[in-house]
Design a protein around this motif. Sequence first.
Motif, short mmCIF file in Angstrom:
data_model
loop_
_atom_site.label_atom_id
_atom_site.label_comp_id
_atom_site.label_asym_id
_atom_site.label_seq_id
_atom_site.Cartn_x
_atom_site.Cartn_y
_atom_site.Cartn_z
N THR A 521 -10.74 26.12 -22.57
CA THR A 521 -10.48 25.83 -21.16
C THR A 521 -10.60 24.35 -20.86
N ASP A 522 -11.62 23.71 -21.40
CA ASP A 522 -11.84 22.29 -21.10
C ASP A 522 -10.80 21.38 -21.74
N TRP A 523 -10.05 21.91 -22.70
CA TRP A 523 -9.07 21.07 -23.39
C TRP A 523 -7.66 21.65 -23.28
N ALA A 524 -7.37 22.34 -22.18
CA ALA A 524 -6.03 22.92 -21.99
C ALA A 524 -5.00 21.81 -21.81
N PRO A 525 -3.97 21.74 -22.68
CA PRO A 525 -2.94 20.71 -22.55
C PRO A 525 -1.90 21.09 -21.50
N MET A 526 -0.92 20.22 -21.29
CA MET A 526 0.11 20.44 -20.28
C MET A 526 0.92 21.70 -20.58
N SER A 527 1.29 21.91 -21.83
CA SER A 527 2.11 23.07 -22.18
C SER A 527 1.40 24.37 -21.81
N LEU A 528 0.08 24.43 -22.04
CA LEU A 528 -0.68 25.62 -21.68
C LEU A 528 -0.77 25.76 -20.16
N ALA A 529 -0.92 24.63 -19.45
CA ALA A 529 -0.97 24.67 -17.99
C ALA A 529 0.33 25.22 -17.41
N VAL A 530 1.47 24.80 -17.97
CA VAL A 530 2.77 25.31 -17.52
C VAL A 530 2.84 26.81 -17.75
N PHE A 531 2.45 27.24 -18.94
CA PHE A 531 2.50 28.66 -19.29
C PHE A 531 1.61 29.48 -18.35
N GLN A 532 0.41 29.02 -18.11
CA GLN A 532 -0.51 29.74 -17.23
C GLN A 532 0.00 29.78 -15.79
N ASN A 533 0.60 28.68 -15.32
CA ASN A 533 1.16 28.66 -13.97
C ASN A 533 2.32 29.65 -13.84
N LEU A 534 3.13 29.76 -14.88
CA LEU A 534 4.23 30.72 -14.85
C LEU A 534 3.70 32.14 -14.77
N LEU A 535 2.65 32.44 -15.54
CA LEU A 535 2.07 33.79 -15.51
C LEU A 535 1.44 34.09 -14.17
N ARG A 536 0.89 33.06 -13.50
CA ARG A 536 0.27 33.27 -12.19
C ARG A 536 1.28 33.27 -11.06
N GLY A 537 2.54 32.98 -11.35
CA GLY A 537 3.55 32.94 -10.30
C GLY A 537 3.63 31.62 -9.56
N GLU A 538 2.95 30.59 -10.10
CA GLU A 538 3.00 29.26 -9.47
C GLU A 538 4.18 28.48 -10.09
N TYR A 539 5.37 28.95 -9.74
CA TYR A 539 6.58 28.47 -10.42
C TYR A 539 6.91 27.02 -10.10
N TYR A 540 6.68 26.59 -8.89
CA TYR A 540 7.09 25.24 -8.50
C TYR A 540 6.23 24.17 -9.19
N THR A 541 4.92 24.38 -9.22
CA THR A 541 4.07 23.42 -9.93
C THR A 541 4.29 23.49 -11.44
N ALA A 542 4.59 24.69 -11.95
CA ALA A 542 4.91 24.83 -13.38
C ALA A 542 6.15 24.02 -13.73
N CYS A 543 7.15 24.06 -12.86
CA CYS A 543 8.38 23.30 -13.11
C CYS A 543 8.13 21.80 -13.02
N ALA A 544 7.28 21.39 -12.09
CA ALA A 544 6.96 19.96 -11.97
C ALA A 544 6.27 19.46 -13.24
N MET A 545 5.33 20.24 -13.76
CA MET A 545 4.67 19.87 -15.01
C MET A 545 5.66 19.88 -16.17
N ALA A 546 6.58 20.84 -16.17
CA ALA A 546 7.59 20.91 -17.22
C ALA A 546 8.48 19.68 -17.21
N ILE A 547 8.87 19.22 -16.04
CA ILE A 547 9.70 18.02 -15.93
C ILE A 547 8.94 16.80 -16.45
N LEU A 548 7.64 16.74 -16.17
CA LEU A 548 6.82 15.64 -16.69
C LEU A 548 6.81 15.65 -18.22
#
Length: 569
Positions: A521-548
């Motif tokens: 948890t303390d070392w979750a990278p961006m790719s994992l954050a995008v994946f977790q946001n997608l699973l939680r339904g936080e699609y807009y922030t997931a897409c913003a991180m994906a673009i980054l």
Amino acid sequence: MMKRFLAQLNGLSVLKWLIYLFFFVFLLVPLFSILLVSFTGQPINIFGSFTSQKIFNSTIEKLSNISAEAYTSIFSEGNSYFAALINSLELGTGVAIIVTLVVLPIAYAFARTKMPFKPFFAALCTIPLIMPTFISSHAFVLMFGKTGWVTQLYHSFGGEGVLFDVQSMLGIVLVQVFFFFPYALWPMVAAFKISDVTLEEASQNLGAKSWYTFLRVTLPLAVPGIVSSMLLIFTVSFSDFGTPIILAPKDLNLIVVESYREIAGFFNWAGSAVLTVIMLLVAAFFFWLQRLVIKGREYGTISGKPTKQKLNDHKGTLVGLTIYTFLITFVPILAMGSVFLSSIATTWGHHALPDGYTLDHYKTIFSISGKNIWNSMVLAGGTLVLSVIISTFVSYFVVRRGSGGLDFVSSIPLIVPGIALGIALIQTFNTAPIHLTGTAILLIIAYTIRRMPYMIRSTMSSMMAIRKDIEEAAISLGASNLIAALTVIGPLMVPGIAAGAILVFVTVIKETSISILLAPTDWAPMSLAVFQNLLRGEYYTACAMAILIIVIVIILQAIAKKITKDQLY
């Protein structure tokens, strides 16, 4: 004998054995360990068995109960593992065949015609490579899902429902086809370029039509490269985790998803181990088959004088190929554009375009997910340093000292799917005496093993270009082998090292399967954050991180291309 060994021991020898030790501890032992688990059905602590009598006795007891029942039961009627294997084999085979057929005209256009805008199309063909597959999968949902913008356009023209169910086998196939085709494109372009154009000219001089010449002369000469590309696509598709984890419905079993669920959802070591071994065997077989095709079937023509290729300039052919190439390469553009629109949308789903636009999602990821960005940079940086050190010396020992053993061992990660490596490492290092599971150290090591072959290929090319007499001159002046390697060979390899390092950094930033399995948890990278946001339904922030992530990858690839002066890609 010991005295002779000590006499031969020097700085380079110590480094060589340390590299062997690295691969033994973090690659060979985990793979062997997961093989044992698949037969015992219980975790095996190999390292602990050598440090604790109690663990040793427990290991012996487990090994005494070795059974192949887990493998034989796979073929029983209704077994979900067997269904997952068959589905994965069908997926890989289907994608390999479709990609080959789709890419064939484009490869021919690049290699053998005067098709306009080749540099532009070549640039478009890099876009699928910079998008992680789970982001590409979400992009297809944004396009073809029930509220996707393509579906909205379809409804506006009187259509009902959806064009196709994106969360299905068809959806997975389409994503993999449009985002894996560059892996087959460039090898096929090279295959078309090596054939002797004089044979085609001779065929046409004898009265053969252009299409007949292509089918009977050009295509057969390119067959080894085409078959090799097909086998590569099968392996990539079979091992892909990002696409099926997003798009596979619950009733569609695929081996990579099943193995992930067994370890992450049910902690079923026996099931995950069996699936891991099967993945390794299938990937290894097709990797071996690809090498066999390249080694044994590569052929061309030999003539006394070089011939200049006459490129096809038939107007109708060029127009058709240009339109076709644009249509194929434009789909990933639309996918990336869909992700970008979602990243700046207030809401999206009622109409073909977003209801409004905002930059708040980017503010959110920099304020809330800033740690994920920092984690990605630190983890990728650590992987880069470790990869540079190991890969540089592996290249030196292979090229300069003819170390076939290191060449073989360092190539093993090419056949190990990311999900399989992650499961093997978790099983091996989840207890004392080497308890690394849940730490950033194991994550960096896993990234390094997974991506090191790409770095080794880059540094090996640079090593081959350096004349051996330069190093010998330094040794003759009194420098040791290690000092000569560090002070003479090292600086000359900097361009290759830099290019390979950027490639490693880029692939680590995009890495999904290893991150999902191993990242604490303390070392979750961006790719994992995008994946977790997608699973939680936080699609807009997931897409913003994906673009980054995509922007970082584009910048780094541009730097790598500049460093290598267009020789790497």
